[in-house]
Design an enzyme around this catalytic site. Sequence first.
Site, PDB file in Angstrom:
ATOM      1  N   GLU A   1     -29.948  -3.639   0.142  1.00 49.41           N
ATOM      2  CA  GLU A   1     -29.331  -4.084   1.403  1.00 49.41           C
ATOM      3  C   GLU A   1     -28.574  -2.894   1.941  1.00 49.41           C
ATOM      4  OE1 GLU A   1     -26.378  -4.514   3.576  1.00 49.41           O
ATOM      5  OE2 GLU A   1     -25.494  -5.843   2.083  1.00 49.41           O
ATOM      6  N   CYS A  41     -20.892  -4.817   6.222  1.00 49.97           N
ATOM      7  CA  CYS A  41     -22.261  -4.593   6.679  1.00 49.97           C
ATOM      8  C   CYS A  41     -22.623  -5.555   7.803  1.00 49.97           C
ATOM      9  CB  CYS A  41     -23.240  -4.735   5.520  1.00 49.97           C
ATOM     10  SG  CYS A  41     -23.047  -6.250   4.582  1.00 49.97           S
TER      11      CYS A  41
END
Length: 524
Positions: A264, A301
Amino acid sequence: MITGTNQIGNKSSKEGTKTFSSFDPKKNTATPWVFHEATTEEVEEAVALAHQAFGSYKNCSGRQRAQFLRAIATEIDHLGDALITTYCTESGLPEGRAKGERGRTMGQLQLFAQLLEEGSWVEAVIEHADPQRQPQPKPDLRKMLFPLGPVAIFGASNFPLAFSTAGGDTASALAAGCPVVVKSHPMHPGTGELVASAIIKAAKSSGMPNGIFSHLHSAGHEIGQQLVKHPKIKAVGFTGSRAGGTALYKLAAERQEPIPVFAEMGSINPVVLLPSALQTDLDGWATQYAASITLAAGQFCTNPGLLLALKSTTLDAFIAQLSKEIVKLEPSCMLHPNIYDAYAAGKSDLAAQGGVTLAADYEKETAANTPQPAVITVNGANFMKNPKLHKEVFGPFSVVVRCEDATQMGEILNQLEGQLTGTVLGSETELVKYTHIVDALQSRVGRILFNGVPTGVEVNTAMVHGGPYPASTDPRFTSVGTSAIKRWVRPVSFQNWPNTLLPDALKEENPLGISRLVEGNHTR
């Protein structure tokens, strides 16, 4: 007590002479702890133990694994104030964030324990034999999910607990039946060491095999590379930069036996502001998004790094209000000087691009490693022709794009790289009117929100934290929620196998009482 040692299964080890220290970003000085980098031999020993442990751990029942996960949560709780203090020292993050992340980490472990106790996650499927079928008899076929093997997990810089040593990657891999070797993040090795000690205590009290978990320190890339290339490692979990995740992905693909890397790697998380949102609650959205952009110094994020709206005087008013709200908020410390320097460089680079206007810039002097939040604006045409403006600036920074019309907005969304999240602010009527906008956004993201902010990731069975590349390396999977377990398993079919020798999940009498797909029908 922090010793600076590596954890090789149940053994503490510090064979290497190469050392490093973590950093206190608030004091702008190194911490007093010294950590020994793992040697090549220690990596080999950790992986060999994990491979050996896999032989028995993969056959542990769901209830046994659940007991182990619950024990980890308990031992993390028992670390008490020492864990919180170390977390805050190494990250610069406040105590409230530390305690919240600890709760999330323990909650993830409990969630996977519940999944294991219920048992249906193995996706058992049964198709009975039909010897009379013409033109050929039908065999008896039964399928379920099995663990891949030892897994290498990389700790994340921005989540010292929830995405690191005992975070979602480790919890889901252990739940699947895979031993874990963690490459600790060098920004918070002390926090990692404390959590590793909790996992080892839990493994011993739960009767788990030695080698089910190891924890390795390293300030460089060599140990991580060695783990990814090791033939006994069968999968990799990573949360971090695009450069780091892509490098590991390439290493894994070049192996003699390629393995999956579930990375990720961040996102700019586009937000579409439809006209009604600004007409009905301009001040409210400006306040919410100022807080979201600057939350934890923008080190999420899911930070909203891109806002798209149709050009109008109302949009001008929103930009002015957003800028006013952002500079009212007190900036907070970043995780490390390296992250602060990267933010400052990225912010300056984008602000200097052609056609860009600096709408908000915190001009007061800030403490060491404390960023000055900023918002820039640009028109749709300039945004589309300048790929630099599409890149993530990790920190309290966002780009507002004035779109010429809805057609251009759709073109911009279709041009974007893959993202973790996408958000639409507006009315239900507008969702129907701007269907092409919604469709374009949905095609680029793993999670699409309506009338909210993307920061904050709920941990449950319905969450998807992933998305098309480069948000993640495989958009079919999530790193958050119970479905994260599917990264560490593979399906196996048994054909015409004796019932007594089948795994319990596939036996005719269903001794586990789980939900199974039998002849196309879900049944217990």
